[in-house]
Design a protein around this motif. Structure first.
Motif, PDB file in Angstrom:
ATOM      1  N   ASP A 143      -2.449   0.893  -4.988  1.00 58.43           N
ATOM      2  CA  ASP A 143      -2.334  -0.108  -3.494  1.00 58.43           C
ATOM      3  C   ASP A 143      -2.010  -0.949  -5.262  1.00 58.43           C
ATOM      4  OD1 ASP A 143      -3.273   0.424  -1.528  1.00 58.43           O
ATOM      5  OD2 ASP A 143      -5.432  -0.634  -2.594  1.00 58.43           O
ATOM      6  N   GLY A 144      -0.442  -1.982  -4.665  1.00 58.35           N
ATOM      7  CA  GLY A 144       0.581  -3.207  -6.278  1.00 58.35           C
ATOM      8  C   GLY A 144      -0.607  -4.027  -6.063  1.00 58.35           C
ATOM      9  N   PRO A 145      -0.613  -5.670  -7.433  1.00 57.14           N
ATOM     10  CA  PRO A 145       1.178  -5.015  -7.888  1.00 57.14           C
ATOM     11  C   PRO A 145       0.977  -3.780  -9.049  1.00 57.14           C
ATOM     12  CG  PRO A 145      -0.457  -6.825  -8.728  1.00 57.14           C
ATOM     13  CD  PRO A 145      -1.089  -5.948  -7.775  1.00 57.14           C
ATOM     14  N   TYR A 146       2.559  -3.677  -8.870  1.00 55.06           N
ATOM     15  CA  TYR A 146       3.048  -2.580  -9.681  1.00 55.06           C
ATOM     16  C   TYR A 146       3.305  -2.916 -10.889  1.00 55.06           C
ATOM     17  CZ  TYR A 146       2.261  -0.965  -5.401  1.00 55.06           C
ATOM     18  OH  TYR A 146       1.070  -0.543  -4.435  1.00 55.06           O
ATOM     19  N   ALA A 147       3.234  -2.895 -12.318  1.00 57.42           N
ATOM     20  CA  ALA A 147       3.644  -3.423 -13.713  1.00 57.42           C
ATOM     21  C   ALA A 147       4.811  -2.570 -14.132  1.00 57.42           C
ATOM     22  CB  ALA A 147       1.932  -3.211 -15.030  1.00 57.42           C
ATOM     23  N   GLU A 148       4.669  -0.746 -13.289  1.00 57.82           N
ATOM     24  CA  GLU A 148       6.465  -0.448 -13.820  1.00 57.82           C
ATOM     25  C   GLU A 148       7.487  -1.326 -13.025  1.00 57.82           C
ATOM     26  OE1 GLU A 148       4.197   1.845 -10.476  1.00 57.82           O
ATOM     27  OE2 GLU A 148       2.642   0.626 -12.300  1.00 57.82           O
ATOM     28  N   ALA A 149       7.071  -1.900 -12.079  1.00 59.85           N
ATOM     29  CA  ALA A 149       7.858  -2.159 -10.965  1.00 59.85           C
ATOM     30  C   ALA A 149       8.750  -3.247 -11.656  1.00 59.85           C
ATOM     31  CB  ALA A 149       7.608  -2.314  -9.875  1.00 59.85           C
ATOM     32  N   VAL A 161       0.473  -1.008  -0.034  1.00 68.11           N
ATOM     33  CA  VAL A 161       0.202  -0.553   0.313  1.00 68.11           C
ATOM     34  C   VAL A 161       0.350   1.703   0.153  1.00 68.11           C
ATOM     35  CG1 VAL A 161      -2.287   0.845   1.171  1.00 68.11           C
ATOM     36  CG2 VAL A 161      -1.609  -1.584   1.352  1.00 68.11           C
ATOM     37  N   ASN A 162       0.888   1.821  -0.948  1.00 70.19           N
ATOM     38  CA  ASN A 162       1.018   3.200  -0.859  1.00 70.19           C
ATOM     39  C   ASN A 162       0.645   4.748  -0.707  1.00 70.19           C
ATOM     40  OD1 ASN A 162       4.084   2.721  -1.832  1.00 70.19           O
ATOM     41  ND2 ASN A 162       3.391   1.788  -4.011  1.00 70.19           N
ATOM     42  N   TYR A 163       1.217   5.920  -0.020  1.00 75.29           N
ATOM     43  CA  TYR A 163       0.419   6.893   0.015  1.00 75.29           C
ATOM     44  C   TYR A 163       0.992   7.411  -0.540  1.00 75.29           C
ATOM     45  CZ  TYR A 163      -3.617   4.883   2.497  1.00 75.29           C
ATOM     46  OH  TYR A 163      -4.691   4.512   3.560  1.00 75.29           O
ATOM     47  N   VAL A 164       0.205   8.531  -1.965  1.00 74.70           N
ATOM     48  CA  VAL A 164       1.412   9.227  -2.807  1.00 74.70           C
ATOM     49  C   VAL A 164       1.130  10.655  -2.216  1.00 74.70           C
ATOM     50  CG1 VAL A 164       2.072  10.231  -5.494  1.00 74.70           C
ATOM     51  CG2 VAL A 164       1.235   7.844  -4.731  1.00 74.70           C
ATOM     52  N   VAL A 165       1.493  11.782  -2.115  1.00 69.30           N
ATOM     53  CA  VAL A 165       1.246  12.774  -2.119  1.00 69.30           C
ATOM     54  C   VAL A 165       1.550  13.921  -3.328  1.00 69.30           C
ATOM     55  CG1 VAL A 165       1.680  15.008  -0.792  1.00 69.30           C
ATOM     56  CG2 VAL A 165       1.331  12.661   0.387  1.00 69.30           C
ATOM     57  N   ARG A 166       0.561  14.188  -3.982  1.00 71.05           N
ATOM     58  CA  ARG A 166       1.224  15.450  -5.245  1.00 71.05           C
ATOM     59  C   ARG A 166       0.111  16.407  -4.990  1.00 71.05           C
ATOM     60  NH1 ARG A 166       0.213  11.340  -8.558  1.00 71.05           N
ATOM     61  NH2 ARG A 166       2.756  10.503  -8.643  1.00 71.05           N
ATOM     62  N   LYS A 167       0.776  17.338  -5.403  1.00 70.87           N
ATOM     63  CA  LYS A 167       0.098  18.540  -5.324  1.00 70.87           C
ATOM     64  C   LYS A 167      -0.910  18.610  -4.479  1.00 70.87           C
ATOM     65  CE  LYS A 167       0.412  19.455 -10.405  1.00 70.87           C
ATOM     66  NZ  LYS A 167      -0.169  19.297 -11.501  1.00 70.87           N
TER      67      LYS A 167
END
Length: 125
Positions: free
Chosen positions: A65-71, A52-58
């Motif tokens: 949530d995962g999975p992350y295809a770009e990882a 689980v990631n929380y992204v702070v943007r602007k």
């Protein structure tokens, strides 16, 4: 005594598990360092499928949530370590990397060592 955080990064979703020889070598390596006070804590991490990631943007917070295809690589393990000197830490990190090279040579592992800041950094103007 300087403290450090060690990370092991590797490709996610490998087709192979670490060999038993690496587990045995790591048990001996960590056991020695725990006995002499260098290894404080550490462990392996599950894959990103449950991350689980929380992204702070602007100024906005969103959950990803995962999975992350770009990882391409993920942190597979971590350690909290303390050494008498930075030079001791660097030399020991090389030994740690060499264990992986010897016992699991078919994969690429990035072994990272970062010193832990003991005091807040001074703000820059």
């Amino acid at each position: 005594m300087p403290r450090f955080m060690g990370f092991v990064r590797m490709e996610e979703n490998l087709d192979t598990n670490p060999p038993q020889a690496l587990f045995e070598a790591m048990d001996a390596y960590i056991g020695e360092r725990a006995a002499n006070g260098v290894f404080v804590d550490g462990g392996g991490l599950f894959g990103t499928e449950d991350a689980v990631n929380y992204v702070v943007r602007k100024g906005e917070v969103s959950r990803v949530d995962g999975p992350y295809a770009e990882a391409k690589e993920v942190v597979g393990g971590w350690s909290l370590l303390q050494y008498d000197t930075v030079e001791d830490a660097i030399a020991d990190q090389k030994l740690f990397a060499e264990l992986h090279a010897k016992h699991w040579p078919e994969i690429t592992v990035i072994s990272t060592l970062r010193q832990i800041s003991e005091a807040p950094e001074e703000p820059t103007d």
